[in-house]
Design an enzyme around this catalytic site. Structure first.
Site, PDB file in Angstrom:
ATOM      1  N   LYS A 159      15.771  59.982 -18.454  1.00 53.92           N
ATOM      2  CA  LYS A 159      16.409  58.503 -17.686  1.00 53.92           C
ATOM      3  C   LYS A 159      16.407  57.181 -18.914  1.00 53.92           C
ATOM      4  O   LYS A 159      14.433  57.159 -18.454  1.00 53.92           O
ATOM      5  CB  LYS A 159      16.491  59.271 -16.418  1.00 53.92           C
ATOM      6  CG  LYS A 159      16.832  57.120 -16.294  1.00 53.92           C
ATOM      7  CD  LYS A 159      16.231  57.708 -13.764  1.00 53.92           C
ATOM      8  CE  LYS A 159      17.415  56.546 -13.237  1.00 53.92           C
ATOM      9  NZ  LYS A 159      16.983  56.414 -12.480  1.00 53.92           N
TER      10      LYS A 159
ATOM     11  N   ASP B 241      16.249  48.325 -13.228  1.00 52.39           N
ATOM     12  CA  ASP B 241      17.140  49.035 -12.433  1.00 52.39           C
ATOM     13  C   ASP B 241      17.061  48.052 -11.165  1.00 52.39           C
ATOM     14  O   ASP B 241      17.103  47.971 -10.143  1.00 52.39           O
ATOM     15  CB  ASP B 241      16.982  50.445 -11.285  1.00 52.39           C
ATOM     16  CG  ASP B 241      17.393  50.726 -10.256  1.00 52.39           C
ATOM     17  OD1 ASP B 241      18.735  50.548 -10.688  1.00 52.39           O
ATOM     18  OD2 ASP B 241      16.950  51.598 -10.135  1.00 52.39           O
TER      19      ASP B 241
ATOM     20  N   LYS C  70      19.607  46.052  -4.665  1.00 50.90           N
ATOM     21  CA  LYS C  70      17.983  46.433  -3.733  1.00 50.90           C
ATOM     22  C   LYS C  70      17.674  45.377  -3.012  1.00 50.90           C
ATOM     23  O   LYS C  70      17.446  44.599  -4.563  1.00 50.90           O
ATOM     24  CB  LYS C  70      16.478  47.133  -4.924  1.00 50.90           C
ATOM     25  CG  LYS C  70      17.249  48.029  -5.446  1.00 50.90           C
ATOM     26  CD  LYS C  70      15.929  48.683  -6.835  1.00 50.90           C
ATOM     27  CE  LYS C  70      16.703  49.855  -6.908  1.00 50.90           C
ATOM     28  NZ  LYS C  70      16.904  51.592  -6.529  1.00 50.90           N
TER      29      LYS C  70
ATOM     30  N   ASP D  16      11.871  52.286 -14.298  1.00 57.47           N
ATOM     31  CA  ASP D  16      12.766  53.049 -14.693  1.00 57.47           C
ATOM     32  C   ASP D  16      13.525  53.806 -15.733  1.00 57.47           C
ATOM     33  O   ASP D  16      13.958  54.660 -15.770  1.00 57.47           O
ATOM     34  CB  ASP D  16      13.766  52.470 -14.161  1.00 57.47           C
ATOM     35  CG  ASP D  16      14.593  53.670 -13.198  1.00 57.47           C
ATOM     36  OD1 ASP D  16      14.297  54.481 -13.160  1.00 57.47           O
ATOM     37  OD2 ASP D  16      16.436  53.625 -12.308  1.00 57.47           O
TER      38      ASP D  16
ATOM     39  N   ASP E 209      23.542  51.972  -6.891  1.00 52.62           N
ATOM     40  CA  ASP E 209      21.474  51.928  -7.327  1.00 52.62           C
ATOM     41  C   ASP E 209      21.890  53.581  -7.452  1.00 52.62           C
ATOM     42  O   ASP E 209      20.694  53.715  -7.285  1.00 52.62           O
ATOM     43  CB  ASP E 209      21.265  51.591  -5.910  1.00 52.62           C
ATOM     44  CG  ASP E 209      20.326  51.363  -5.904  1.00 52.62           C
ATOM     45  OD1 ASP E 209      19.275  51.743  -7.556  1.00 52.62           O
ATOM     46  OD2 ASP E 209      18.499  51.504  -5.113  1.00 52.62           O
TER      47      ASP E 209
ATOM     48  N   GLU F 202      22.627  54.967 -10.047  1.00 55.08           N
ATOM     49  CA  GLU F 202      23.075  54.634 -11.531  1.00 55.08           C
ATOM     50  C   GLU F 202      22.538  55.961 -12.543  1.00 55.08           C
ATOM     51  O   GLU F 202      22.936  56.400 -12.836  1.00 55.08           O
ATOM     52  CB  GLU F 202      22.898  53.766 -11.850  1.00 55.08           C
ATOM     53  CG  GLU F 202      21.188  53.242 -12.200  1.00 55.08           C
ATOM     54  CD  GLU F 202      20.001  53.793 -11.905  1.00 55.08           C
ATOM     55  OE1 GLU F 202      20.317  53.153 -10.622  1.00 55.08           O
ATOM     56  OE2 GLU F 202      18.907  53.929 -12.144  1.00 55.08           O
TER      57      GLU F 202
ATOM     58  N   ARG G  25      21.644  59.286 -12.418  1.00 59.80           N
ATOM     59  CA  ARG G  25      22.527  60.417 -12.339  1.00 59.80           C
ATOM     60  C   ARG G  25      23.844  60.598 -13.200  1.00 59.80           C
ATOM     61  O   ARG G  25      23.642  61.436 -13.295  1.00 59.80           O
ATOM     62  CB  ARG G  25      22.496  60.999 -10.703  1.00 59.80           C
ATOM     63  CG  ARG G  25      23.331  60.108  -9.788  1.00 59.80           C
ATOM     64  CD  ARG G  25      23.363  60.605  -8.519  1.00 59.80           C
ATOM     65  NE  ARG G  25      21.788  60.220  -8.159  1.00 59.80           N
ATOM     66  CZ  ARG G  25      21.657  60.257  -6.894  1.00 59.80           C
ATOM     67  NH1 ARG G  25      22.549  61.188  -6.097  1.00 59.80           N
ATOM     68  NH2 ARG G  25      20.673  59.834  -6.249  1.00 59.80           N
TER      69      ARG G  25
END
Ligand code: BES
Ligand code: MN
Ligand code: ZN
Length: 491
Positions: A260, A265, A272, A284, A343, A345, A347
């Site tokens: 990933k 993020d 968030k 991230d 959020d 994101e 996946r």
């Protein structure tokens, strides 16, 4: 810092700092150590008694030696109980010595450590890894660091003469771990999708790997609507990285590592909030960092295994172009996704990366992702979650975890929980209910792998260590690189 090998007997060693490892059930000084104690006028015995040193794993004591002896300081480090002796024990004990040596301003450290499993090669490699990982310090972003780093110039492994190959291997792996740490620790205004692609290009150029960077148009042509949906609000171009290591002869296995790669993020429009740790979300891309770190190490080690290193890299931002909560995206396998939370994101980016990788016709895929807070709630900061339907692959990864000391714990891929991702309008939603959130995330990923044995590691916890923890932290750990290298090298 250089690791040197020596067959000088302990009794003859002279230099700045001598470090001796002792088991918990054997701190009494016999044989060579009794003679050494005599030579040091009883200071070892005194040190053990005064500091109540019991040999507990990773405990250390040290003292200054009187000036008529050709050793300036002595460090004792505990190995714990003999029946609990693992290769990781040596790595951690070496790290503990490194930390004390740094504080004590040692320049040269002689290490007297026992062999694990009568294996000088594995032992030397672990010791060299532990001490180097513990002493690594990142001062890239300080104009005038208070802590200028360790002054340790040489670490001499006593009794390990001839283990050059093990030290070389340790150095190759450590270079990959440090790359991963640097990528994770660097903020999002320094490490971007563009610089991630440049780093991959540099690895390819330095070590002769094949590289393909798919630009936005290329990803559009492949129908990567899930990845590109996440990338919509970023002012930076998304980069899909595909590095390949191919051995000279026919490979024993063909593997892929998928990471990933969110260089930041924000959460997107489901932004968030306060207390969510938004200011830490430069981490991230920890999966992509481990992927590139492993590429760097494997390219130097040159095993007889073909390995693909893949990451769909972008940022999850907000703007007028951002995907809306509720948007429906179509991934490159044709599946439609209702984005009920922007959020979730990671996946989405992984969905297209996995579809792409699945088509390469390989023997196995392992993905690494800082995917869910739920996994951190379940397993804490030290342990990654392992999710796979494949018992053989699970076994290989568990073996690699035990050898590398990078912990994983297998979690259930409970198919029934996929009901939580059912959508009234699309093939699936990207987010399920809060309970079991790391499991539904893994089940989501599973929809995008058809033909290849696959495992997912949720590394949201172990990519970062708030406090010092053995050879890791505080800060980016480079988690995953040693585990992956061990897995690739295994049968
Ligand atoms: N990158 C985060 C997960 C994360 C959390 C990584 C903490 C490291 C530390 C991921 O993209 C995310 O935001 N996940 C959400 C999923 C939720 C919206 C279903 C989460 O875990 O809260
Ligand atoms: Mn997120
Ligand atoms: Zn994320």
């Amino acid at each position: 810092m250089a690791i040197q090998l020596s067959d000088k007997p302990l009794l003859e060693w002279a230099g700045d700092t001598l470090a001796i490892a002792l088991f918990e059930d054997a701190v009494e000084l016999t044989g060579e150590l009794a003679s050494l104690d005599e030579r040091f006028a009883g200071i070892l015995k005194e040190l053990i008694a005064e500091e109540e040193f019991t040999g507990k794993a990773n405990s250390t004591v040290f003292t200054r030696v009187s000036s008529n002896i050709p050793v300036r300081k002595i460090i004792l480090v505990g190995l714990g109980k003999t029946e609990a002796f693992k290769i990781e024990t040596l790595r951690r004990a070496a790290a503990a010595v490194g930390k004390v040596g740094k504080k004590q301003k040692s320049k040269v450290i002689g290490l007297s450590f026992p062999l694990w499993n009568n294996d000088p090669t594995a032992s030397a490699q672990a010791i060299a890894e532990g001490v180097q990982l513990a002493l690594y310090q990142d001062n890239r972003f300080k104009s005038d660091p208070d802590d200028k780093g360790s002054q340790v110039e040489t670490v001499e492994l006593l009794g390990f003469a001839g283990q050059e190959a093990a030290i070389n291997r340790a150095n190759q792996i450590v270079s990959g771990v440090i790359l991963a740490r640097q990528l994770v620790a660097a903020p999002a205004n320094s490490v971007t999708p563009i610089t991630m692609a440049e780093t991959a290009q540099q690895i390819a150029q330095d070590y002769g790997l094949q590289i393909e960077i798919l630009e936005q148009e290329d990803c559009e042509k492949l129908g990567m609507g899930a990845f590109l949906g996440v990338a919509l609000a970023s002012d930076l171009p998304p980069k899909f990285i595909h590095l390949t290591y191919k051995p000279e002869s026919t490979p024993k296995r063909k593997l892929a590592i998928v990471g990933k790669g969110l260089t930041f993020d924000s959460g997107g429009l489901n932004i968030k909030g306060a207390g969510s740790g938004i200011e830490t979300m430069k981490i991230d891309m920890g999966g992509a960092a481990a992927t590139l770190g492993a590429a760097k190490a494997i390219a130097q080690i040159k095993p007889n295994v073909e390995v693909h290193f893949i990451s769909a890299v972008t940022e999850n931002m907000i703007s007028g172009k951002a995907m809306h909560p509720g948007d429906i995206l179509t991934a490159s396998n044709g599946k439609t996704i209702e984005v009920n939370n922007t959020d979730a994101e990671g996946r989405l980016t992984l969905a297209d990366a996995l579809v792409y990788t699945d088509k390469l016709g390989l023997d196995a895929i392992v993905d690494l992702a800082t995917l869910t807070g739920a996994n951190v709630i379940a397993l804490g900061d030290d342990i990654a979650g392992l999710y796979t339907p494949d018992d053989a692959l699970a076994g290989q990864l568990e073996q690699a975890a035990s050898e590398s000391g990078e912990k994983i714990w297998r979690m259930p891929l409970e198919e029934k929980y996929f009901e939580g991702l059912k959508s009234g309008i699309a093939d699936m939603k990207n987010t399920g209910p809060r309970p079991g959130g790391s499991i539904t995330a893994a089940l989501f990923l599973k929809q995008f792998v058809k033909d290849t044995p696959w495992a997912h590691l949720d590394i949201a916890g172990p990519v970062w260590a708030d406090k010092e923890n053995g050879y890791n932290g505080p800060g980016a750990t480079g988690y995953g690189v040693r585990l992956l290298v061990d897995w690739v090298l295994s049968e």
